[in-house]
Enzyme design. Structure first.
Site, PDB file in Angstrom:
ATOM      1  N   ILE A 154      13.389  -0.040   6.767  1.00 29.36           N
ATOM      2  CA  ILE A 154      13.564  -0.345   5.256  1.00 29.36           C
ATOM      3  C   ILE A 154      13.418   0.940   4.519  1.00 29.36           C
ATOM      4  O   ILE A 154      13.968   1.076   3.770  1.00 29.36           O
ATOM      5  CB  ILE A 154      11.513  -0.897   5.635  1.00 29.36           C
ATOM      6  CG1 ILE A 154      11.416  -2.021   6.425  1.00 29.36           C
ATOM      7  CG2 ILE A 154      11.120  -0.775   4.186  1.00 29.36           C
ATOM      8  CD1 ILE A 154       9.517  -2.227   6.301  1.00 29.36           C
ATOM      9  N   ASP A 173      13.237  12.273  10.239  1.00 25.68           N
ATOM     10  CA  ASP A 173      13.533  10.757  11.392  1.00 25.68           C
ATOM     11  C   ASP A 173      14.531  11.798  12.030  1.00 25.68           C
ATOM     12  O   ASP A 173      15.925  11.827  11.894  1.00 25.68           O
ATOM     13  CB  ASP A 173      14.178  10.025  10.517  1.00 25.68           C
ATOM     14  CG  ASP A 173      14.396   8.117  11.204  1.00 25.68           C
ATOM     15  OD1 ASP A 173      14.399   8.765  12.257  1.00 25.68           O
ATOM     16  OD2 ASP A 173      14.072   7.533  10.767  1.00 25.68           O
ATOM     17  N   CYS A 232       3.158   2.095   1.563  1.00 22.14           N
ATOM     18  CA  CYS A 232       3.526   1.214   1.930  1.00 22.14           C
ATOM     19  C   CYS A 232       4.019   0.722   3.227  1.00 22.14           C
ATOM     20  O   CYS A 232       4.589  -0.205   3.662  1.00 22.14           O
ATOM     21  CB  CYS A 232       4.555   0.218   0.979  1.00 22.14           C
ATOM     22  SG  CYS A 232       3.834   0.893  -0.739  1.00 22.14           S
ATOM     23  N   ASP A 258      -0.316   1.279  -0.646  1.00 15.14           N
ATOM     24  CA  ASP A 258      -0.482  -0.845  -0.307  1.00 15.14           C
ATOM     25  C   ASP A 258      -1.656  -0.972   1.158  1.00 15.14           C
ATOM     26  O   ASP A 258      -1.354  -2.005   0.790  1.00 15.14           O
ATOM     27  CB  ASP A 258       0.761  -1.310  -0.050  1.00 15.14           C
ATOM     28  CG  ASP A 258       0.872  -2.565  -0.142  1.00 15.14           C
ATOM     29  OD1 ASP A 258       0.296  -3.580  -1.152  1.00 15.14           O
ATOM     30  OD2 ASP A 258       1.935  -3.033   0.522  1.00 15.14           O
ATOM     31  N   GLU A 263      -8.616  -2.791   6.915  1.00 12.60           N
ATOM     32  CA  GLU A 263      -8.427  -4.451   6.258  1.00 12.60           C
ATOM     33  C   GLU A 263      -8.719  -4.786   6.389  1.00 12.60           C
ATOM     34  O   GLU A 263      -9.060  -5.343   7.742  1.00 12.60           O
ATOM     35  CB  GLU A 263      -6.109  -3.994   5.974  1.00 12.60           C
ATOM     36  CG  GLU A 263      -5.680  -2.735   5.576  1.00 12.60           C
ATOM     37  CD  GLU A 263      -4.486  -3.107   5.652  1.00 12.60           C
ATOM     38  OE1 GLU A 263      -4.062  -4.545   5.961  1.00 12.60           O
ATOM     39  OE2 GLU A 263      -4.200  -1.986   4.890  1.00 12.60           O
ATOM     40  N   HIS A 281      -2.166  -4.810   0.616  1.00 15.64           N
ATOM     41  CA  HIS A 281      -1.215  -4.941   1.636  1.00 15.64           C
ATOM     42  C   HIS A 281      -0.071  -5.956   0.985  1.00 15.64           C
ATOM     43  O   HIS A 281      -0.316  -7.186   2.316  1.00 15.64           O
ATOM     44  CB  HIS A 281      -1.911  -4.760   2.763  1.00 15.64           C
ATOM     45  CG  HIS A 281      -0.973  -5.008   4.121  1.00 15.64           C
ATOM     46  ND1 HIS A 281      -1.733  -4.259   5.436  1.00 15.64           N
ATOM     47  CD2 HIS A 281       0.483  -4.826   4.797  1.00 15.64           C
ATOM     48  CE1 HIS A 281      -0.609  -4.383   6.254  1.00 15.64           C
ATOM     49  NE2 HIS A 281       0.620  -4.762   5.239  1.00 15.64           N
ATOM     50  N   LEU A 282       0.574  -5.310  -0.003  1.00 20.29           N
ATOM     51  CA  LEU A 282       1.349  -7.079  -0.651  1.00 20.29           C
ATOM     52  C   LEU A 282       3.032  -6.175  -0.129  1.00 20.29           C
ATOM     53  O   LEU A 282       3.854  -7.067  -0.388  1.00 20.29           O
ATOM     54  CB  LEU A 282       1.157  -6.769  -2.288  1.00 20.29           C
ATOM     55  CG  LEU A 282       0.200  -7.280  -2.584  1.00 20.29           C
ATOM     56  CD1 LEU A 282      -0.128  -7.560  -4.154  1.00 20.29           C
ATOM     57  CD2 LEU A 282      -0.365  -8.836  -2.018  1.00 20.29           C
ATOM     58  N   GLY A 283       2.519  -5.731   0.881  1.00 13.24           N
ATOM     59  CA  GLY A 283       4.161  -5.075   0.968  1.00 13.24           C
ATOM     60  C   GLY A 283       5.373  -6.328   1.530  1.00 13.24           C
ATOM     61  O   GLY A 283       6.651  -6.144   0.768  1.00 13.24           O
ATOM     62  N   ALA A 284       5.032  -7.022   2.038  1.00 15.26           N
ATOM     63  CA  ALA A 284       5.347  -8.127   2.495  1.00 15.26           C
ATOM     64  C   ALA A 284       5.438  -9.345   1.718  1.00 15.26           C
ATOM     65  O   ALA A 284       5.782 -10.940   1.914  1.00 15.26           O
ATOM     66  CB  ALA A 284       5.180  -8.772   3.625  1.00 15.26           C
TER      67      ALA A 284
END
Length: 528
Positions: A154, A173, A232, A258, A263, A281-284
């Site tokens: 991502i 990373d 997110c 997000d 939750e 939590h709308l990421g997907a």
């Protein structure tokens, strides 16, 4: 009798059609996952459970799931499934690792714009008839520096979109190679450097013990004044209380969130701050992503329930039913050798070489290689699985080499794993004994025979009198009980290795005490 699957969350009806066409009986009860008691009452009637994020697969649910063979999560994260409990019950947990990457990346970019231009607050004000044009003074994104914490599947999509928006992108990373960073057009940096330079910070890592609260009060203090933070990825990566304090103090100019520690988030420290943009939590949550992951999970679960094929499993290898009996112990060996090396590796890797010697060289080594790479990457990437591991390694520019040799010098079958970077090489080898259990047989060229155990202590030291006594005394004083003690050395008085199986976990404090002993060069707690 046909296998039965329960769909307890909202899933595309096209997925239901796939189950039926494959000969699987399916009950579509999309609101059942919200009612734990009702789910527990019926779960014993099903062989499979297809879920999204609303259903929580707890030990209590699994205890009642007497027939359950597989849980399929339509999405990447499996935080809502108790993996140890599922594994202990022999329940395979599958996810869909690549179905919603674009959607999640786009949401992060959308949140960045919303925070930069205060769009939600401006919308509410305008629709209230206030026309507060001078109140909402945003900032441009062009020429700003975006810091990515995590640049995998991502994160790399976010980098591509941000570069298209004329941003400078820097990334932290540990698995990102210099070559892959160059290919993406991002600058690879250390975490503190990212904190100091970034105008916007976006998180794209899983929630593990190493990443929990990676953005805490100390990290926020290192960031430049006016930074804007986007999360997110997963709740728990950001210390919510610390972020609220930094927002109140004006050090952080805004945040787009997000995901939350708890939750559904009915109350949260970040709620109510004028510079915070929150979404549930709308990421997907796009039509395309939900269709993709629903179809994928239905195909995977049907393949397993009808044919015994395992794919995208988080807690099991991807192998066919025919291969399973012969491959299973070697898959376990490969994964644990990888985990052993991964838990000892902090610096970026360039090459992974897996050598198969003897009878194992004639097997389907693809699953074994995937298992080894999965074990190697999992200490930092919790959601990695047998299918995604090789892809993730390639995305980070890590080369994977396989070598087969018909003859093995010592045992009937040997798997040897070597991890290489610019300035160091680490290798470990093992075999499977007649009892079907994997053993370590070689670490860094030092012969040693040790079984894997849930909790172990790895120590490298100089072979000097008194060391073993000092180690035993230190562990004894700390209340750590030794189950087994395995030793190996290169030469008399030279480098030596101890692998100690202990009861319970070894705390960081005890590891530090061991590391401080005379003659000790390195000490690490390992978990398998």
């Amino acid at each position: 009798m046909a296998p039965r699957v329960l769909v307890s969350d909202k899933l595309s009806t096209a997925a239901i059609d796939i189950f039926k066409s494959r000969g699987v009986e399916v009950d579509f009860r999309p609101d059942l996952g919200k009612d734990k008691e009702a789910l527990a009452a019926v779960i014993g009637d099903y062989d499979g459970l297809a879920i999204r994020s609303a259903t929580k697969v707890t030990p209590k649910i699994l205890e009642r799931a007497t027939r359950l063979k597989v849980v399929g999560r339509a999405g990447i994260g499996v935080d809502n499934v108790d993996l140890p409990a599922a594994t202990a019950k022999g329940v395979i947990v599958m996810n869909t690792p690549f179905g919603n990457s674009i959607t999640t990346a786009e949401h992060a970019i959308a949140m960045m714009f919303a925070v930069a231009r205060e769009i939600p607050a401006a919308d509410a004000s305008t629709q209230a008839g206030k026309w507060e044009k001078n109140r909402f003074m945003g900032v441009e994104i062009t020429a700003k520096t975006l810091g990515l914490i995590g640049c995998g599947n991502i994160g790399s999509v976010v980098a591509d979109r941000a570069i298209g928006l004329k941003m400078r992108v820097i990334a932290y990373d540990p698995f990102l190679s210099a070559e892959r960073a160059q290919e993406l057009g991002v600058e690879k940096v250390e975490l503190d450097d990212l904190f100091a330079r970034a105008d916007f910070i976006s998180l794209h890592v899983p929630l593990t013990e190493k990443t929990r609260n990676i953005v805490d009060a100390a990290a926020l203090a290192k960031m430049k004044k006016g930074v804007r933070i986007i999360n997110c990825a997963r709740g728990g990566l950001v210390d919510e209380q610390a972020l609220r304090a930094a927002l109140d103090a004006g050090h952080v100019a805004g945040a787009g969130v997000d995901v939350f520690v708890e939750e559904p988030a009915e109350a949260n420290p970040l709620f109510g701050h004028p510079a915070v943009v929150c979404t549930p939590h709308l990421g997907a949550a796009t039509t395309e992503a939900q269709e993709n992951v629903a179809l994928q999970v239905a195909e995977q679960m049907s393949d397993y329930l009808i044919r015994g094929a395992i794919s995208n499993a988080v807690n099991a290898p991807s192998i066919t039913a025919e291969e399973a009996p012969r491959l299973k112990p070697f898959v376990a060996l490969a994964e644990r050798l990888g985990s052993f090396a991964g838990q000892l590796t902090d610096a970026p890797m360039k090459t992974i070489r897996i050598e198969y010697e003897g009878a194992v060289a004639d097997m389907n080594v693809r699953a074994l290689t995937s298992a080894a790479v999965t074990g190697l990457l999992r200490p930092l990437l919790a959601d990695v699985n047998m299918v995604s591991a090789p892809v993730i390694a390639r995305e980070r520019g890590i080369a994977i080499e396989e070598v087969r040799r018909e003859d093995a010098a010592t045992f009937e079958s040997v798997i040897r794993l070597t991890v290489m970077a610019d300035d160091w090489t680490r290798h470990v080898a093992g075999t499977v004994f007649a009892d079907g259990k994997p053993r370590i047989t070689d670490i860094k060229g030092i012969e040693i025979e040790a079984a894997f155990a849930p909790s172990m202590l790895y120590v490298t030291n100089l072979d000097k009198p008194g060391y073993i006594g000092a180690l035993g005394a230190t562990l004894g004083q700390a209340g750590v009980n030794i189950a087994t003690f395995n030793l190996g050395r290169s030469t008399e008085g030279g480098e030596a290795i101890a692998l100690v199986q202990v009861d319970g976990e070894v705390s960081d404090e005890v590891v530090a005490q061991v590391a401080a002993l005379e003659h000790v060069k390195q000490a690490r707690a390992l978990r398998f």
